[in-house]
Design a protein around this motif. Structure first.
Motif, PDB file in Angstrom:
ATOM      1  N   ALA A 184       0.829  -1.209   0.000  1.00  0.00           N
ATOM      2  CA  ALA A 184       0.000   0.000   0.000  1.00  0.00           C
ATOM      3  C   ALA A 184       0.863   1.259   0.000  1.00  0.00           C
ATOM      4  CB  ALA A 184      -0.939  -0.003   1.204  1.00  0.00           C
ATOM      5  N   ALA A 185       1.959   1.255   0.753  1.00  0.00           N
ATOM      6  CA  ALA A 185       2.847   2.417   0.796  1.00  0.00           C
ATOM      7  C   ALA A 185       3.524   2.636  -0.557  1.00  0.00           C
ATOM      8  CB  ALA A 185       3.897   2.236   1.888  1.00  0.00           C
ATOM      9  N   ILE A 186       3.933   1.557  -1.197  1.00  0.00           N
ATOM     10  CA  ILE A 186       4.542   1.689  -2.532  1.00  0.00           C
ATOM     11  C   ILE A 186       3.540   2.294  -3.501  1.00  0.00           C
ATOM     12  CG2 ILE A 186       5.499   0.419  -4.488  1.00  0.00           C
ATOM     13  CD1 ILE A 186       6.615  -1.620  -2.479  1.00  0.00           C
ATOM     14  N   ARG A 187       2.328   1.779  -3.480  1.00  0.00           N
ATOM     15  CA  ARG A 187       1.294   2.295  -4.388  1.00  0.00           C
ATOM     16  C   ARG A 187       0.973   3.758  -4.083  1.00  0.00           C
ATOM     17  NH1 ARG A 187       0.516  -0.455  -8.844  1.00  0.00           N
ATOM     18  NH2 ARG A 187      -1.665   0.186  -8.939  1.00  0.00           N
ATOM     19  N   ALA A 188       0.947   4.097  -2.789  1.00  0.00           N
ATOM     20  CA  ALA A 188       0.653   5.483  -2.409  1.00  0.00           C
ATOM     21  C   ALA A 188       1.732   6.442  -2.891  1.00  0.00           C
ATOM     22  CB  ALA A 188       0.497   5.581  -0.889  1.00  0.00           C
ATOM     23  N   SER A 189       2.953   5.946  -3.054  1.00  0.00           N
ATOM     24  CA  SER A 189       4.045   6.800  -3.533  1.00  0.00           C
ATOM     25  C   SER A 189       3.975   7.036  -5.036  1.00  0.00           C
ATOM     26  CB  SER A 189       5.398   6.168  -3.183  1.00  0.00           C
ATOM     27  OG  SER A 189       5.672   5.051  -4.019  1.00  0.00           O
ATOM     28  N   GLY A 190       3.068   6.331  -5.705  1.00  0.00           N
ATOM     29  CA  GLY A 190       2.939   6.466  -7.153  1.00  0.00           C
ATOM     30  C   GLY A 190       3.780   5.488  -7.940  1.00  0.00           C
ATOM     31  N   ALA A 191       4.498   4.589  -7.256  1.00  0.00           N
ATOM     32  CA  ALA A 191       5.385   3.640  -7.925  1.00  0.00           C
ATOM     33  C   ALA A 191       4.687   2.306  -8.151  1.00  0.00           C
ATOM     34  CB  ALA A 191       6.645   3.427  -7.096  1.00  0.00           C
ATOM     35  N   ASP A 192       5.199   1.557  -9.118  1.00  0.00           N
ATOM     36  CA  ASP A 192       4.771   0.189  -9.327  1.00  0.00           C
ATOM     37  C   ASP A 192       5.564  -0.740  -8.409  1.00  0.00           C
ATOM     38  OD1 ASP A 192       2.935   0.820 -11.333  1.00  0.00           O
ATOM     39  OD2 ASP A 192       4.439   0.654 -12.917  1.00  0.00           O
ATOM     40  N   VAL A 193       4.980  -1.881  -8.108  1.00  0.00           N
ATOM     41  CA  VAL A 193       5.632  -2.880  -7.265  1.00  0.00           C
ATOM     42  C   VAL A 193       6.419  -3.847  -8.146  1.00  0.00           C
ATOM     43  CG1 VAL A 193       5.297  -4.753  -5.609  1.00  0.00           C
ATOM     44  CG2 VAL A 193       3.830  -2.711  -5.524  1.00  0.00           C
ATOM     45  N   TYR A 194       7.687  -4.036  -7.812  1.00  0.00           N
ATOM     46  CA  TYR A 194       8.527  -5.051  -8.437  1.00  0.00           C
ATOM     47  C   TYR A 194       8.776  -6.078  -7.341  1.00  0.00           C
ATOM     48  CZ  TYR A 194      12.754  -6.840 -10.900  1.00  0.00           C
ATOM     49  OH  TYR A 194      13.705  -7.603 -11.539  1.00  0.00           O
ATOM     50  N   TYR A 195       8.020  -7.169  -7.392  1.00  0.00           N
ATOM     51  CA  TYR A 195       7.963  -8.108  -6.275  1.00  0.00           C
ATOM     52  C   TYR A 195       9.116  -9.101  -6.359  1.00  0.00           C
ATOM     53  CZ  TYR A 195       5.560 -10.674  -2.541  1.00  0.00           C
ATOM     54  OH  TYR A 195       5.225 -11.262  -1.336  1.00  0.00           O
ATOM     55  N   ARG A 196      10.055  -9.004  -5.387  1.00  0.00           N
ATOM     56  CA  ARG A 196      11.173  -9.932  -5.332  1.00  0.00           C
ATOM     57  C   ARG A 196      10.779 -11.154  -4.513  1.00  0.00           C
ATOM     58  NH1 ARG A 196      12.564 -11.568  -1.489  1.00  0.00           N
ATOM     59  NH2 ARG A 196      13.964 -10.194  -0.351  1.00  0.00           N
TER      60      ARG A 196
END
Length: 446
Positions: free
Chosen positions: A143-155
């Motif tokens: 949720a924090a990543i999305r709130a920053s406007g970035a996409d998630v790159y899931y490792r």
């Protein structure tokens, strides 16, 4: 000269100290030529970061606003120290974790929080049942990543200082990954529809993150890739986050050969580079060409090349802190970001963006010198039409010029980085007890 250049032109400077030009015939000055009337392409964003905008440990700031300000476009979930990880186990006495976090009290806090945040805490549980999962800590991170406007790159894998053994059950592991993708992309188990596209399998199996054999690695990757594709064929799955991209063997040619022979999906190949051995900002360009050639020769011409970790140094210790936070590294970052424009790299993730070790911000969320390099490059995206520049070199004197679509604004970003005179490789000394336990051919790097 393009007539609107006079109306508004901004010049962003990233200078190292000392700023020593490496090729000059005019009393230390350099001349740059920008053709503001010719567009040669689009300025590409390489604003990806490792490190979360939410605190990775107690005492660190929330950086959602700062990440948005830097135009961060992707956040890699590596070294989240618990959240997003399937079966990590953190132990207070782990030597690698003690090396990273010398303070015992702080390390104990990370161990406790990390073990409590694992997605699938009970390996005997049924991976088909929502009750088997501990999604809440990872939900907060995503949720924090999305709130920053970035996409998630899931490792997919484990953090530094966690266990490095292969999972106990490969089928269970791949099933858990499948259900994680269902949770975040299809709403399974009271989940979300976040559209996470990139799923990177593991991190540095040729480093200190994998104790199994290459063939065990291939098998686990195959099962995981097929499980993800069963959720959505459009998901992008790849690996292996290679620590030493110029080294061939099991985690480069061997990995590619296995995927080709067994028709295993490989949407991207990921690799890392740190300039400890050279201090050269052009390293990534040379490596990108090498990796692209290897992928093409193995039949993976459509496979993306992703630089999922990079920095001037891999040294996370206190002795390197001033160098990694200062103007010299800021100029290095600016030069690399400019050079990446002319590579076949599809995405890049700087290590790292938060306020932890090697981060861009201090403990109060204040911008360090290095953060301003990313901010400057982020502002270049406001003038996305790329313009030709003459007078640069490949040793650190880099420049990027762009104009906006209506032609009313031209921006030029100049990075004046210099490789230190008589530079010698600056490798982080591994503690003796870890050196003895490390597999053969491992070097002391992150």
């Amino acid at each position: 000269m393009f007539k609107t250049l006079a109306r508004l032109c901004s010049c962003l400077l990233l200078l190292c100290a000392p700023a020593v030009p490496q090729d000059t015939s005019n009393s230390g000055f350099r001349s740059l030529g920008v053709d503001a009337g010719t567009v040669i392409g689009e300025i590409r964003s390489f604003q990806g970061l490792n490190g979360l905008p939410s605190p990775v440990m107690a005492g660190l700031p929330t950086l959602v606003k700062q990440y948005k300000d830097l135009r961060v476009d992707q956040v890699r979930t590596h070294d989240a120290m618990g959240p997003s990880e399937i079966d990590s186990k953190f132990v207070l006495g782990n030597g690698e974790l003690a090396w990273l976090i010398p303070d015992k009290a702080q390390r104990a806090s990370v161990v406790k929080a990390g073990n409590a945040a694992i997605v699938f805490p009970d390996w005997s549980a049924d991976p088909e049942k929502p009750a088997s999962y501990n999604f809440a800590p990872t939900d907060e991170v995503i949720a924090a990543i999305r709130a920053s406007g970035a996409d998630v790159y899931y490792r997919i894998g484990r953090s530094w200082g966690a266990n490095i053994n292969p999972p106990d059950g490969f089928d269970t592991f791949s099933s858990v990954v499948k259900h994680i993708a269902m949770h975040y992309n299809q709403g399974w188990a009271n989940g979300f529809h976040d559209g996470i596209r990139y799923w990177e399998f593991w991190n540095e199996p040729d480093g200190l993150f994998w104790s199994g054999t290459p063939h065990q690695f291939y098998s686990l990757y195959e099962k995981t890739a097929l499980a993800l594709k069963s959720v959505d064929a459009k998901l992008k799955i790849g690996g292996d986050g290679k620590a030493f991209p110029s080294d061939d063997g099991g985690y480069r040619e061997g990995f590619l050969d296995y995927c080709a022979l067994h028709h295993v999906p490989l949407d991207f190949y990921s690799w890392h580079t740190y300039a400890n051995g050279s201090a050269d900002p052009y390293d990534a360009v040379r490596l990108a060409k090498e990796i692209r050639g290897i992928l093409d020769s193995h039949g993976f011409s459509h496979t993306e090349s992703i630089l999922s970790e990079w920095n001037l140094s891999a040294d996370f210790t206190e002795a390197e802190k001033a160098e990694l936070q200062g103007v010299h590294n800021a100029a290095y970052i600016g030069a690399v970001l400019s050079y990446l424009q002319d590579t076949t790299i599809d995405h890049a993730h700087f290590y790292r963006g938060d306020a932890a070790w090697m981060g861009l911000f201090d403990l109060h969320g204040k911008y360090l010198e290095t953060a301003y390099a990313f901010k400057a490059m982020g502002e270049m995206l406001d003038t996305p039409q790329r313009l030709p520049v003459d007078g640069t070199d490949t040793f650190g004197f880099a420049a990027l010029a762009g104009r906006c679509a209506d032609g009313n604004t031209v921006q030029i970003l100049i990075s004046n980085y210099a490789i230190p005179p008589n530079y010698k490789p600056d490798l982080m000394p591994m503690p003796p007890e870890l050196q003895k336990a490390a597999p053969p051919c491992q070097t002391c790097r992150k």
